[in-house]
Design a protein around this motif. Structure first.
Motif, PDB file in Angstrom:
ATOM      1  N   PHE A 123       0.854  -1.180   0.000  1.00 25.71           N
ATOM      2  CA  PHE A 123       0.000   0.000   0.000  1.00 25.71           C
ATOM      3  C   PHE A 123       0.890   1.230   0.000  1.00 25.71           C
ATOM      4  CE2 PHE A 123      -2.079   3.287   2.732  1.00 25.71           C
ATOM      5  CZ  PHE A 123      -2.896   3.782   1.738  1.00 25.71           C
ATOM      6  N   MET A 124       0.724   2.038  -1.028  1.00 26.80           N
ATOM      7  CA  MET A 124       1.471   3.281  -1.143  1.00 26.80           C
ATOM      8  C   MET A 124       0.478   4.374  -1.510  1.00 26.80           C
ATOM      9  SD  MET A 124       5.005   2.124  -2.994  1.00 26.80           S
ATOM     10  CE  MET A 124       5.872   3.560  -2.415  1.00 26.80           C
ATOM     11  N   PRO A 125       0.181   5.260  -0.586  1.00 29.59           N
ATOM     12  CA  PRO A 125      -0.782   6.317  -0.876  1.00 29.59           C
ATOM     13  C   PRO A 125      -0.426   7.148  -2.108  1.00 29.59           C
ATOM     14  CG  PRO A 125      -0.261   6.292   1.462  1.00 29.59           C
ATOM     15  CD  PRO A 125       0.672   5.331   0.791  1.00 29.59           C
ATOM     16  N   LEU A 126       0.857   7.275  -2.418  1.00 26.93           N
ATOM     17  CA  LEU A 126       1.268   8.047  -3.594  1.00 26.93           C
ATOM     18  C   LEU A 126       0.746   7.405  -4.880  1.00 26.93           C
ATOM     19  CD1 LEU A 126       2.818  10.541  -4.561  1.00 26.93           C
ATOM     20  CD2 LEU A 126       4.890   9.140  -4.610  1.00 26.93           C
ATOM     21  N   VAL A 127       0.755   6.082  -4.941  1.00 23.50           N
ATOM     22  CA  VAL A 127       0.235   5.362  -6.110  1.00 23.50           C
ATOM     23  C   VAL A 127      -1.247   5.688  -6.293  1.00 23.50           C
ATOM     24  CG1 VAL A 127      -0.250   3.085  -7.085  1.00 23.50           C
ATOM     25  CG2 VAL A 127       1.945   3.505  -5.955  1.00 23.50           C
ATOM     26  N   ASP A 128      -2.017   5.567  -5.213  1.00 23.68           N
ATOM     27  CA  ASP A 128      -3.454   5.849  -5.277  1.00 23.68           C
ATOM     28  C   ASP A 128      -3.718   7.317  -5.592  1.00 23.68           C
ATOM     29  OD1 ASP A 128      -4.492   3.228  -4.723  1.00 23.68           O
ATOM     30  OD2 ASP A 128      -3.889   3.495  -2.632  1.00 23.68           O
ATOM     31  N   THR A 129      -2.923   8.196  -5.047  1.00 19.70           N
ATOM     32  CA  THR A 129      -3.084   9.632  -5.284  1.00 19.70           C
ATOM     33  C   THR A 129      -2.928   9.967  -6.761  1.00 19.70           C
ATOM     34  OG1 THR A 129      -2.329  10.190  -3.049  1.00 19.70           O
ATOM     35  CG2 THR A 129      -2.117  11.911  -4.715  1.00 19.70           C
ATOM     36  N   VAL A 130      -1.887   9.438  -7.387  1.00 26.07           N
ATOM     37  CA  VAL A 130      -1.656   9.707  -8.801  1.00 26.07           C
ATOM     38  C   VAL A 130      -2.737   9.049  -9.660  1.00 26.07           C
ATOM     39  CG1 VAL A 130      -0.031   9.396 -10.719  1.00 26.07           C
ATOM     40  CG2 VAL A 130       0.792  10.100  -8.482  1.00 26.07           C
ATOM     41  N   SER A 157      -8.775   2.743  -4.735  1.00 22.93           N
ATOM     42  CA  SER A 157      -7.858   3.862  -4.475  1.00 22.93           C
ATOM     43  C   SER A 157      -8.542   4.938  -3.640  1.00 22.93           C
ATOM     44  CB  SER A 157      -7.354   4.469  -5.787  1.00 22.93           C
ATOM     45  OG  SER A 157      -6.445   3.606  -6.406  1.00 22.93           O
ATOM     46  N   LEU A 158      -9.789   5.230  -3.962  1.00 22.48           N
ATOM     47  CA  LEU A 158     -10.548   6.215  -3.169  1.00 22.48           C
ATOM     48  C   LEU A 158     -10.669   5.749  -1.724  1.00 22.48           C
ATOM     49  CD1 LEU A 158     -13.509   7.193  -5.527  1.00 22.48           C
ATOM     50  CD2 LEU A 158     -11.522   8.589  -4.938  1.00 22.48           C
ATOM     51  N   GLU A 159     -11.058   4.499  -1.563  1.00 26.90           N
ATOM     52  CA  GLU A 159     -11.242   3.955  -0.211  1.00 26.90           C
ATOM     53  C   GLU A 159      -9.950   3.987   0.593  1.00 26.90           C
ATOM     54  OE1 GLU A 159     -12.973   0.069  -0.767  1.00 26.90           O
ATOM     55  OE2 GLU A 159     -14.681   0.913  -1.865  1.00 26.90           O
ATOM     56  N   ARG A 160      -8.847   3.581  -0.032  1.00 21.18           N
ATOM     57  CA  ARG A 160      -7.563   3.567   0.685  1.00 21.18           C
ATOM     58  C   ARG A 160      -7.127   4.970   1.087  1.00 21.18           C
ATOM     59  NH1 ARG A 160      -6.196  -0.960  -3.037  1.00 21.18           N
ATOM     60  NH2 ARG A 160      -5.507   0.581  -4.569  1.00 21.18           N
ATOM     61  N   LEU A 161      -7.530   5.970   0.298  1.00 20.17           N
ATOM     62  CA  LEU A 161      -7.167   7.356   0.612  1.00 20.17           C
ATOM     63  C   LEU A 161      -8.172   8.014   1.556  1.00 20.17           C
ATOM     64  CD1 LEU A 161      -6.023   8.558  -2.925  1.00 20.17           C
ATOM     65  CD2 LEU A 161      -4.563   8.201  -0.926  1.00 20.17           C
ATOM     66  N   GLY A 162      -9.239   7.307   1.877  1.00 22.85           N
ATOM     67  CA  GLY A 162     -10.264   7.882   2.751  1.00 22.85           C
ATOM     68  C   GLY A 162     -11.167   8.858   2.019  1.00 22.85           C
ATOM     69  N   LEU A 163     -11.270   8.696   0.689  1.00 26.57           N
ATOM     70  CA  LEU A 163     -12.130   9.553  -0.123  1.00 26.57           C
ATOM     71  C   LEU A 163     -13.361   8.759  -0.549  1.00 26.57           C
ATOM     72  CD1 LEU A 163      -9.326  11.079  -2.396  1.00 26.57           C
ATOM     73  CD2 LEU A 163     -10.482  12.208  -0.483  1.00 26.57           C
ATOM     74  N   THR A 165     -16.704   8.535  -3.672  1.00 23.77           N
ATOM     75  CA  THR A 165     -17.112   8.954  -5.015  1.00 23.77           C
ATOM     76  C   THR A 165     -17.827  10.300  -4.952  1.00 23.77           C
ATOM     77  OG1 THR A 165     -19.104   7.596  -4.811  1.00 23.77           O
ATOM     78  CG2 THR A 165     -17.242   6.630  -5.992  1.00 23.77           C
ATOM     79  N   GLU A 166     -18.505  10.574  -3.834  1.00 22.58           N
ATOM     80  CA  GLU A 166     -19.198  11.849  -3.664  1.00 22.58           C
ATOM     81  C   GLU A 166     -18.219  13.032  -3.596  1.00 22.58           C
ATOM     82  OE1 GLU A 166     -19.875   9.148  -1.552  1.00 22.58           O
ATOM     83  OE2 GLU A 166     -21.609   8.572  -2.770  1.00 22.58           O
ATOM     84  N   SER A 167     -16.993  12.772  -3.193  1.00 19.13           N
ATOM     85  CA  SER A 167     -16.005  13.856  -3.073  1.00 19.13           C
ATOM     86  C   SER A 167     -15.360  14.210  -4.412  1.00 19.13           C
ATOM     87  CB  SER A 167     -14.915  13.466  -2.069  1.00 19.13           C
ATOM     88  OG  SER A 167     -14.152  12.367  -2.543  1.00 19.13           O
ATOM     89  N   MET A 168     -15.617  13.432  -5.455  1.00 18.10           N
ATOM     90  CA  MET A 168     -14.947  13.632  -6.743  1.00 18.10           C
ATOM     91  C   MET A 168     -15.283  14.978  -7.385  1.00 18.10           C
ATOM     92  SD  MET A 168     -12.920  11.090  -7.288  1.00 18.10           S
ATOM     93  CE  MET A 168     -12.657  10.644  -8.987  1.00 18.10           C
ATOM     94  N   ASP A 169     -16.535  15.424  -7.285  1.00 15.09           N
ATOM     95  CA  ASP A 169     -16.902  16.718  -7.886  1.00 15.09           C
ATOM     96  C   ASP A 169     -16.144  17.860  -7.222  1.00 15.09           C
ATOM     97  OD1 ASP A 169     -18.612  15.611  -9.758  1.00 15.09           O
ATOM     98  OD2 ASP A 169     -20.419  15.929  -8.552  1.00 15.09           O
ATOM     99  N   ASP A 170     -16.061  17.823  -5.892  1.00 19.76           N
ATOM    100  CA  ASP A 170     -15.321  18.864  -5.175  1.00 19.76           C
ATOM    101  C   ASP A 170     -13.838  18.816  -5.541  1.00 19.76           C
ATOM    102  OD1 ASP A 170     -14.923  20.953  -3.129  1.00 19.76           O
ATOM    103  OD2 ASP A 170     -13.867  19.341  -2.055  1.00 19.76           O
ATOM    104  N   LEU A 171     -13.278  17.606  -5.601  1.00 24.24           N
ATOM    105  CA  LEU A 171     -11.868  17.472  -5.987  1.00 24.24           C
ATOM    106  C   LEU A 171     -11.641  18.013  -7.396  1.00 24.24           C
ATOM    107  CD1 LEU A 171     -10.954  13.912  -4.643  1.00 24.24           C
ATOM    108  CD2 LEU A 171     -10.033  16.083  -3.834  1.00 24.24           C
ATOM    109  N   ALA A 172     -12.552  17.686  -8.313  1.00 24.37           N
ATOM    110  CA  ALA A 172     -12.417  18.160  -9.697  1.00 24.37           C
ATOM    111  C   ALA A 172     -12.428  19.689  -9.755  1.00 24.37           C
ATOM    112  CB  ALA A 172     -13.530  17.574 -10.563  1.00 24.37           C
ATOM    113  N   SER A 173     -13.308  20.321  -8.995  1.00 29.79           N
ATOM    114  CA  SER A 173     -13.350  21.795  -8.962  1.00 29.79           C
ATOM    115  C   SER A 173     -12.040  22.371  -8.452  1.00 29.79           C
ATOM    116  CB  SER A 173     -14.493  22.273  -8.069  1.00 29.79           C
ATOM    117  OG  SER A 173     -15.723  21.899  -8.605  1.00 29.79           O
ATOM    118  N   ARG A 174     -11.499  21.743  -7.430  1.00 30.61           N
ATOM    119  CA  ARG A 174     -10.237  22.227  -6.862  1.00 30.61           C
ATOM    120  C   ARG A 174      -9.065  21.975  -7.808  1.00 30.61           C
ATOM    121  NH1 ARG A 174     -10.313  19.489  -1.426  1.00 30.61           N
ATOM    122  NH2 ARG A 174      -8.221  20.310  -1.255  1.00 30.61           N
TER     123      ARG A 174
END
Length: 193
Positions: A123-130, A157-163, A165-174
């Motif tokens: 598990f490498m959070p950097l992999v999931d982040t990218v 990847s979302l689950e491992r990062l604690g994110l 699917t509902e957070s994707m729109d906010d992330l996309a805006s940012r």
């Protein structure tokens, strides 16, 4: 190099840089949101995640339509088709380049597994982040080439990062806001030079 056209992927001049910058911005946004990854590492690997495409583009010239058809008919992702046709994909080539350049192991793994984070041996959070940042950048249309959206998304990847699917729109805006800031900064530096 990131500003050059990559005809094999149907990427025009500056499209590779556009996508790479969007992934770098997205990875940094995700790093800030989750606190699980160093934001500078996230930005760096976001810029470099598709470096293997620089080498693979030559192999793909005039083959992209057939490869896309294989994706469609075989229900496979584009990286799976790259492996089937060439024996390796752009992520593996990119990781090999990163190893040659003596980049740190987490960056090499993030480049290698940016389309297949579940295959990473640890598990490498950097992999999931990218991976998530790459998906967001593609979904927003930043530097899409002929391979387009023909890659699988790993919900794990979302689950491992604690994110979620509902957070994707906010992330996309940012990501859009962050990308716009970086793009303006690069344009101003180019004008000053």
């Amino acid at each position: 190099w990131l500003n050059r056209a990559l005809p094999g992927y149907e990427l025009g001049p500056e499209q590779m840089f556009c996508h790479s910058l969007a992934v770098a911005a997205g990875a940094q946004v995700i790093a800030d949101q989750t606190g699980r990854v160093n934001r500078d590492d996230a930005f760096t690997v976001g810029l470099l995640h598709n470096v293997g495409k620089l080498a693979m583009s030559v192999l793909l010239e005039n083959k992209l339509p057939q490869m896309s058809l294989i994706c469609e008919k075989g229900a496979m992702s584009f990286d799976e088709v790259e492996r089937r046709v060439f024996g390796h994909d752009h992520a593996t080539i990119g990781a090999t380049l990163a190893e040659t350049w003596n980049l740190p192991k987490p960056l090499v793994k993030a480049i290698r597994y940016h389309h297949s984070p579940d295959q990473c041996d640890e598990f490498m959070p950097l992999v999931d982040t990218v991976h998530v940042a790459d998906f967001i950048a593609m979904s927003l249309g930043y530097g899409l080439g002929g391979d387009g959206l023909q890659y699988a998304f790993c919900v794990n990847s979302l689950e491992r990062l604690g994110l979620s699917t509902e957070s994707m729109d906010d992330l996309a805006s940012r990501v859009i806001e962050t990308y716009d800031r970086y793009e303006l900064m690069f344009q101003n530096k180019a004008i000053a030079a």
